[in-house]
Motif scaffolding. Structure first.
Motif, PDB file in Angstrom:
ATOM      1  N   UNK A   1       0.851  -1.184   0.000  1.00 33.19           N
ATOM      2  CA  UNK A   1       0.000   0.000   0.000  1.00 33.19           C
ATOM      3  C   UNK A   1       0.891   1.240   0.000  1.00 33.19           C
ATOM      4  N   UNK A   2       0.632   2.145  -0.913  1.00 37.94           N
ATOM      5  CA  UNK A   2       1.428   3.368  -1.020  1.00 37.94           C
ATOM      6  C   UNK A   2       0.497   4.533  -1.340  1.00 37.94           C
ATOM      7  N   UNK A   3       0.874   5.704  -0.893  1.00 36.33           N
ATOM      8  CA  UNK A   3       0.071   6.892  -1.179  1.00 36.33           C
ATOM      9  C   UNK A   3       0.325   7.370  -2.602  1.00 36.33           C
ATOM     10  N   UNK A   4      -0.622   8.074  -3.185  1.00 34.77           N
ATOM     11  CA  UNK A   4      -0.397   8.658  -4.516  1.00 34.77           C
ATOM     12  C   UNK A   4       0.877   9.501  -4.529  1.00 34.77           C
ATOM     13  N   UNK A   5       1.642   9.347  -5.594  1.00 35.52           N
ATOM     14  CA  UNK A   5       2.920  10.029  -5.709  1.00 35.52           C
ATOM     15  C   UNK A   5       4.086   9.242  -5.156  1.00 35.52           C
TER      16      UNK A   5
ATOM     17  N   UNK B   1       5.947   7.864  -8.914  1.00 37.30           N
ATOM     18  CA  UNK B   1       4.783   8.741  -9.160  1.00 37.30           C
ATOM     19  C   UNK B   1       3.503   7.930  -9.321  1.00 37.30           C
ATOM     20  N   UNK B   2       3.307   7.032  -8.390  1.00 34.61           N
ATOM     21  CA  UNK B   2       2.164   6.119  -8.498  1.00 34.61           C
ATOM     22  C   UNK B   2       0.842   6.857  -8.381  1.00 34.61           C
ATOM     23  N   UNK B   3      -0.127   6.329  -9.119  1.00 37.49           N
ATOM     24  CA  UNK B   3      -1.462   6.913  -9.169  1.00 37.49           C
ATOM     25  C   UNK B   3      -2.487   5.873  -8.702  1.00 37.49           C
ATOM     26  N   UNK B   4      -3.635   6.317  -8.217  1.00 34.57           N
ATOM     27  CA  UNK B   4      -4.660   5.343  -7.802  1.00 34.57           C
ATOM     28  C   UNK B   4      -5.022   4.364  -8.920  1.00 34.57           C
TER      29      UNK B   4
END
Length: 122
Positions: free
Chosen positions: A11-15, A85-88
């Motif tokens: 689990x990671x936050x956006x960005x 730069x992960x996105x939902x």
């Protein structure tokens, strides 16, 4: 026994960033092409990135270009997918696969890992 084992999801936050690993046993990556695929709920499994060991060529889906990087470590017989730069909308189960040549088609790959979940959310 041929086996691919993915790890590194979570689990990671956006960005944020994650690095997925795909470790092979029973064969060596240096004679195969490797693909990373993802499957989100309600969607088909689709290609994210491919790596051709024969010439080092790399390929990326338009949706991840500039954000994801595929690489390999032959000494560790492991292929990586650096995800920045992960996105939902990147949320999915990610699979690595090995086959005779790079392809966006799941049918061209002989070996598959069990998948690792990536969730991008606040």
């Amino acid at each position: 026994e041929v086996q691919l084992v993915e790890s590194g999801g979570g689990l990671v936050q956006p960005g944020g960033s994650l690095r997925l690993s795909c470790a092979a046993s029973g064969f060596t990556f240096d004679s195969y092409a490797v693909g990373w695929f993802c499957k989100a709920p309600g969607k088909e499994r689709e290609g994210v990135s491919c790596f051709s060991s024969s010439d080092g060529s790399t390929y990326y889906a338009d949706s991840v270009k500039g954000r994801f990087t595929i690489s390999s470590d032959n000494a560790k017989n492991t292929v990586y997918l650096q995800m920045n730069s992960l996105k939902p909308e990147d949320t999915a189960v990610y699979y690595c696969a090995a086959g005779p040549f790079s392809s966006w088609s799941v049918y061209e790959y002989d070996y598959w890992g069990q998948g690792t979940q990536v969730t991008v959310s606040t």
